[in-house]
Design a protein around this motif. Sequence first.
Motif, mmCIF file in Angstrom:
data_model
loop_
_atom_site.group_PDB
_atom_site.id
_atom_site.type_symbol
_atom_site.label_atom_id
_atom_site.label_comp_id
_atom_site.label_asym_id
_atom_site.label_seq_id
_atom_site.Cartn_x
_atom_site.Cartn_y
_atom_site.Cartn_z
ATOM 1 N N GLU A 1 -8.986 -30.346 6.219
ATOM 2 C CA GLU A 1 -9.041 -28.919 6.581
ATOM 3 C C GLU A 1 -9.978 -28.158 5.644
ATOM 4 O O GLU A 1 -10.808 -27.365 6.080
ATOM 5 N N ALA A 2 -9.818 -28.412 4.329
ATOM 6 C CA ALA A 2 -10.656 -27.723 3.339
ATOM 7 C C ALA A 2 -12.116 -28.111 3.556
ATOM 8 O O ALA A 2 -13.029 -27.278 3.478
ATOM 9 N N TRP A 3 -12.340 -29.386 3.832
ATOM 10 C CA TRP A 3 -13.704 -29.904 4.047
ATOM 11 C C TRP A 3 -14.320 -29.252 5.284
ATOM 12 O O TRP A 3 -15.451 -28.783 5.256
ATOM 13 N N ASP A 4 -13.524 -29.191 6.362
ATOM 14 C CA ASP A 4 -14.003 -28.572 7.610
ATOM 15 C C ASP A 4 -14.412 -27.115 7.379
ATOM 16 O O ASP A 4 -15.384 -26.631 7.942
ATOM 17 N N SER A 5 -13.616 -26.433 6.537
ATOM 18 C CA SER A 5 -13.895 -25.000 6.330
ATOM 19 C C SER A 5 -15.211 -24.802 5.577
ATOM 20 O O SER A 5 -15.782 -23.713 5.597
ATOM 21 N N LEU A 6 -15.691 -25.857 4.906
ATOM 22 C CA LEU A 6 -16.977 -25.750 4.187
ATOM 23 C C LEU A 6 -18.077 -26.580 4.865
ATOM 24 O O LEU A 6 -19.107 -26.865 4.261
ATOM 25 N N SER A 7 -17.828 -26.982 6.110
ATOM 26 C CA SER A 7 -18.818 -27.822 6.782
ATOM 27 C C SER A 7 -20.026 -26.998 7.243
ATOM 28 O O SER A 7 -19.876 -25.962 7.884
ATOM 29 N N LEU A 8 -21.199 -27.514 6.928
ATOM 30 C CA LEU A 8 -22.435 -26.854 7.346
ATOM 31 C C LEU A 8 -22.682 -27.046 8.838
ATOM 32 O O LEU A 8 -23.306 -26.217 9.500
ATOM 33 N N ILE A 9 -22.174 -28.154 9.385
ATOM 34 C CA ILE A 9 -22.580 -28.527 10.748
ATOM 35 C C ILE A 9 -21.495 -28.356 11.800
ATOM 36 O O ILE A 9 -21.791 -28.383 12.990
ATOM 37 N N LYS A 10 -20.248 -28.182 11.368
ATOM 38 C CA LYS A 10 -19.169 -28.160 12.361
ATOM 39 C C LYS A 10 -19.412 -27.053 13.397
ATOM 40 O O LYS A 10 -19.659 -25.895 13.054
ATOM 41 N N GLY A 11 -19.368 -27.419 14.665
ATOM 42 C CA GLY A 11 -19.557 -26.450 15.753
ATOM 43 C C GLY A 11 -21.022 -26.141 16.028
ATOM 44 O O GLY A 11 -21.346 -25.336 16.890
ATOM 45 N N LYS A 12 -21.930 -26.798 15.274
ATOM 46 C CA LYS A 12 -23.364 -26.519 15.459
ATOM 47 C C LYS A 12 -24.048 -27.676 16.193
ATOM 48 O O LYS A 12 -23.564 -28.806 16.190
ATOM 49 N N MET A 13 -25.189 -27.350 16.785
ATOM 50 C CA MET A 13 -25.994 -28.365 17.466
ATOM 51 C C MET A 13 -26.751 -29.170 16.403
ATOM 52 O O MET A 13 -27.418 -28.576 15.549
ATOM 53 N N VAL A 14 -26.607 -30.481 16.442
ATOM 54 C CA VAL A 14 -27.306 -31.308 15.456
ATOM 55 C C VAL A 14 -28.085 -32.430 16.135
ATOM 56 O O VAL A 14 -27.803 -32.799 17.280
ATOM 57 N N LYS A 15 -29.036 -32.940 15.380
ATOM 58 C CA LYS A 15 -29.822 -34.079 15.855
ATOM 59 C C LYS A 15 -29.511 -35.254 14.929
ATOM 60 O O LYS A 15 -29.578 -35.117 13.705
#
Length: 272
Positions: free
Chosen positions: A215-229
């Motif tokens: 949970e803590a990691w997700d809250s600091l994720s740069l990419i979660k919910g974003k479009m990535v390649k």
Amino acid sequence: MTNNHQSLAGDNLSARTIKEGLKTVCFGQEIKYLAATESTNLVAKELAREGGKEGTLVITDYQTQGKGRLERRWWSPPGENLLFSLIFRPPFEINQTFRLTVLSSLAVAEAVRQESSLEALIKWPNDIYIKRKKVSGILSELGVKDEQLQYVIVGIGINVNSSPSAHPEIKDVATSMSVELGQSFSRLKLLAVILELIERYYHALKGGDFDSLREAWDSLSLIKGKMVKVVSRGAVEEGIAESFDEDGFLILKDYSGKRKRIISADVSLSLV
Ligand code: BTN
């Protein structure tokens, strides 16, 4: 060796100065400081093979062969940054060791935030970013014998006071804490905070609490919910990044809504 930051009070790395500010019981209680070495991961591996204790810290001011993931080099000038490796002897299955990278990247991102006003974020699997540039990377290596996990070396490099713009190979992709804020930071203080956080999270993890870490990691994720390649062995895939699963795989949701598990081993990943 020159050390541009000797003027920063108490910033000279040594076993003594590191221990002075440390409130841990395990991590960093055994210290091997080297003014220069090939790679702290290599030294830590040798120590671990000879029976080195969990929590042993190998730290240097300069690496001649600093290693990054995917056979890359880790560039860092003498005396400016943090370059260290830790020995873990986790009571885990081999496929759970990615959890150590999770806890270490979380500890680094939180420590950077705590010691500066910088909004450090984690890019799966193990990079720390400030805005769109990398400030820290983690390289974990496993020691396995007869299919049993003997040790894990977690190697951490953090650009604290360097100027990556001076180095052509990384100038466009890397930053440092001092570049972002125009001031120097104490490596000793940052290291102490990281070791304390690692110790706390490792204790929680061994007690079975992986969900709070995630949970803590997700809250600091740069990419979660974003479009990535994601580029893996030459193949390119695009999708929305979700969290990682129980095995450490990144979950990528493609345009049709189909989910795919991405393994970190051979992936390079960018925001679209
Ligand atoms: C990456 O981002 O590719 C991982 C970089 C890891 C660098 C650190 S610096 C300390 C330790 N010793 C090494 O040779 N590598 C790790």
